[in-house]
Write a protein that holds these residues in place. Structure first.
Motif, PDB file in Angstrom:
ATOM      1  N   GLU A 196       0.848  -1.242  -0.168  1.00 55.50           N
ATOM      2  CA  GLU A 196       0.114  -0.053   0.079  1.00 55.50           C
ATOM      3  C   GLU A 196       0.736   1.341  -0.028  1.00 55.50           C
ATOM      4  OE1 GLU A 196      -2.274   1.067   3.658  1.00 55.50           O
ATOM      5  OE2 GLU A 196      -4.073   0.573   2.225  1.00 55.50           O
ATOM      6  N   LYS A 197       2.004   1.028   0.661  1.00 52.99           N
ATOM      7  CA  LYS A 197       2.913   2.199   0.603  1.00 52.99           C
ATOM      8  C   LYS A 197       3.339   2.986  -0.693  1.00 52.99           C
ATOM      9  CE  LYS A 197       7.142  -0.191   1.739  1.00 52.99           C
ATOM     10  NZ  LYS A 197       8.085  -0.558   2.756  1.00 52.99           N
TER      11      LYS A 197
ATOM     12  N   ASN B 204       1.372   3.495  -3.099  1.00 53.02           N
ATOM     13  CA  ASN B 204       0.123   4.095  -3.925  1.00 53.02           C
ATOM     14  C   ASN B 204       0.370   5.671  -4.224  1.00 53.02           C
ATOM     15  OD1 ASN B 204      -1.164   1.767  -3.779  1.00 53.02           O
ATOM     16  ND2 ASN B 204      -2.637   2.308  -2.061  1.00 53.02           N
TER      17      ASN B 204
ATOM     18  N   GLU C 160      -2.253   3.002  -9.122  1.00 55.96           N
ATOM     19  CA  GLU C 160      -3.707   2.664  -9.316  1.00 55.96           C
ATOM     20  C   GLU C 160      -4.020   2.951 -10.728  1.00 55.96           C
ATOM     21  OE1 GLU C 160      -5.976   4.216  -6.155  1.00 55.96           O
ATOM     22  OE2 GLU C 160      -5.255   2.410  -4.740  1.00 55.96           O
TER      23      GLU C 160
ATOM     24  N   SER D  39      -0.390   1.914   7.481  1.00 63.66           N
ATOM     25  CA  SER D  39      -1.775   1.667   7.863  1.00 63.66           C
ATOM     26  C   SER D  39      -1.875   0.991   9.335  1.00 63.66           C
ATOM     27  CB  SER D  39      -2.601   1.023   6.811  1.00 63.66           C
ATOM     28  OG  SER D  39      -2.058  -0.495   6.969  1.00 63.66           O
TER      29      SER D  39
ATOM     30  N   THR E 281      -1.102  -2.628   9.096  1.00 63.51           N
ATOM     31  CA  THR E 281       0.277  -2.971   8.773  1.00 63.51           C
ATOM     32  C   THR E 281       1.111  -2.925  10.134  1.00 63.51           C
ATOM     33  OG1 THR E 281       0.204  -2.306   6.407  1.00 63.51           O
ATOM     34  CG2 THR E 281       2.327  -2.326   7.479  1.00 63.51           C
TER      35      THR E 281
ATOM     36  N   ASP F 173       1.768  -6.114   2.488  1.00 62.45           N
ATOM     37  CA  ASP F 173       2.062  -5.063   3.399  1.00 62.45           C
ATOM     38  C   ASP F 173       3.421  -5.330   4.269  1.00 62.45           C
ATOM     39  OD1 ASP F 173       0.331  -3.373   2.128  1.00 62.45           O
ATOM     40  OD2 ASP F 173      -1.366  -4.044   3.300  1.00 62.45           O
TER      41      ASP F 173
END
Length: 326
Positions: free
Chosen positions: A60-61, A63, A68, A203, A206, A244
């Motif tokens: 996710e980091k 993004n 996306e 997050s 995570t 993650d």
């Protein structure tokens, strides 16, 4: 600047062809995704058609790199038939997963990598194990070809360098790589913003998973080896994703006196991904090759088809012998 003769051959293809597929190894990391996105922008900003496709998820980091809106992670049909396929940061072609099925027989395959033991596949190859990241190699290609290194491209390539060197602290960090990083900053990369996104933000899920993983830490072999495990149970408890866990393995080597750190990740039932970090004379890639894996001197990995407990027993038994013999 690196003066490999392969660069001119690659640039000729980039100038003459129109449609490009850009891929990397399954479960891409910061170097692979940053390099892919940087190359994608260089091509599309010069009137070419390009698509980035990978098998697996992305942490996710990353993004913040606009992944996306650019990268695909499914085997859906491509919008065109690629004339050229770039495979970045992938020592073995079979590691690209389902992307292989998207490559037509007529395509020119270009292999750009910095791993030891690359299989030398592809129509064209630019392989330099002395480079700290594939992002560095792409910078040499774009500079040699007089491509405009925009701030967006610089951001992607700087992220590749930063992530694969552990924020320029791994043994793979070189003076040449630092010079490239400085030039990317001059081109518009914001080092604080990139660092904050990769290393200083996570997050809640995570962080919870990291806590569960650190709880599994054990030290063996007279303090020379540490290991941890990411289990599916803890992933579910944390509400996190396996993607993650990037960077978790670095905590294994932070223990005083440890020469080899190992992270076992239960990706699925009977599928265990093992990440290795090493220091003080231990060759992580050499160890990984015993299990048909590979990587760098101080960072490597491989996958076993086994139950988690069995994989841990098997790997640790060989790891103790390996470290004791070093």
């Amino acid at each position: 600047m690196n003066n490999s003769p392969e660069i001119d051959k690659i640039l000729k293809v980039m100038k003459e062809k129109q449609r490009f597929l850009i891929a990397s190894h399954k479960d891409p990391d910061g170097d692979s995704i940053g390099s892919q996105l940087g190359l994608y922008l260089a091509l599309t900003e010069n009137g070419k058609e390009a698509v980035v496709v990978n098998q697996g998820g992305l942490p996710e980091k990353y993004n913040f790199l606009d992944t996306e809106n650019i990268a695909r992670f499914s085997p859906e049909p491509l919008p065109f038939t690629p004339e050229v396929v770039f495979v970045l940061e992938c020592p073995s072609r079979d590691r690209i997963g389902f992307v292989e099925k998207l490559i037509p027989d007529s395509a020119i395959v270009i292999n750009i990598d910095h791993h030891l033991g690359n299989d030398n596949y592809g129509s064209l190859k630019y392989i330099d194990p002395t480079s700290c990241a594939v992002g560095e190699l792409l910078y040499f290609i774009l500079k040699r070809g007089d491509y405009d290194i925009t701030s967006a491209i610089a951001e992607k390539l700087y992220s590749a360098l930063m992530s694969d060197t552990g924020n320029f602290r791994f043994a793979s960090t070189t003076a040449r790589g630092m010079k490239v990083a400085a030039e990317l900053i001059d081109a518009g990369a914001n080092p604080k913003w990139i660092y904050d996104n990769i290393y200083a933000k996570a997050s809640p899920a995570t962080i919870r998973l990291l806590g569960h993983t650190l709880d599994t830490l054990q030290i063996i072999a007279n303090g020379n080896i540490s290991f941890m495990a990411v289990t599916q149970q803890n992933i579910n408890r944390a509400g996190a994703r396996i993607e993650d866990t990037e960077g978790f393995v670095d905590f294994s080597i932070a223990v005083n006196g440890v020469r080899m750190g190992i992270l076992f990740k239960e990706v699925a039932q009977n599928e265990i991904k093992i990440s290795i970090r090493s220091q003080n004379g231990i060759d992580a890639a050499g160890f990984a090759r015993r299990f048909d894996g590979g990587g760098h001197v101080n960072a490597a990995g491989f996958t076993l088809r086994d139950k988690l407990d069995d994989a841990i027993k098997q790997v640790l038994a060989i790891a103790e012998e390996y470290v004791n013999a070093a």
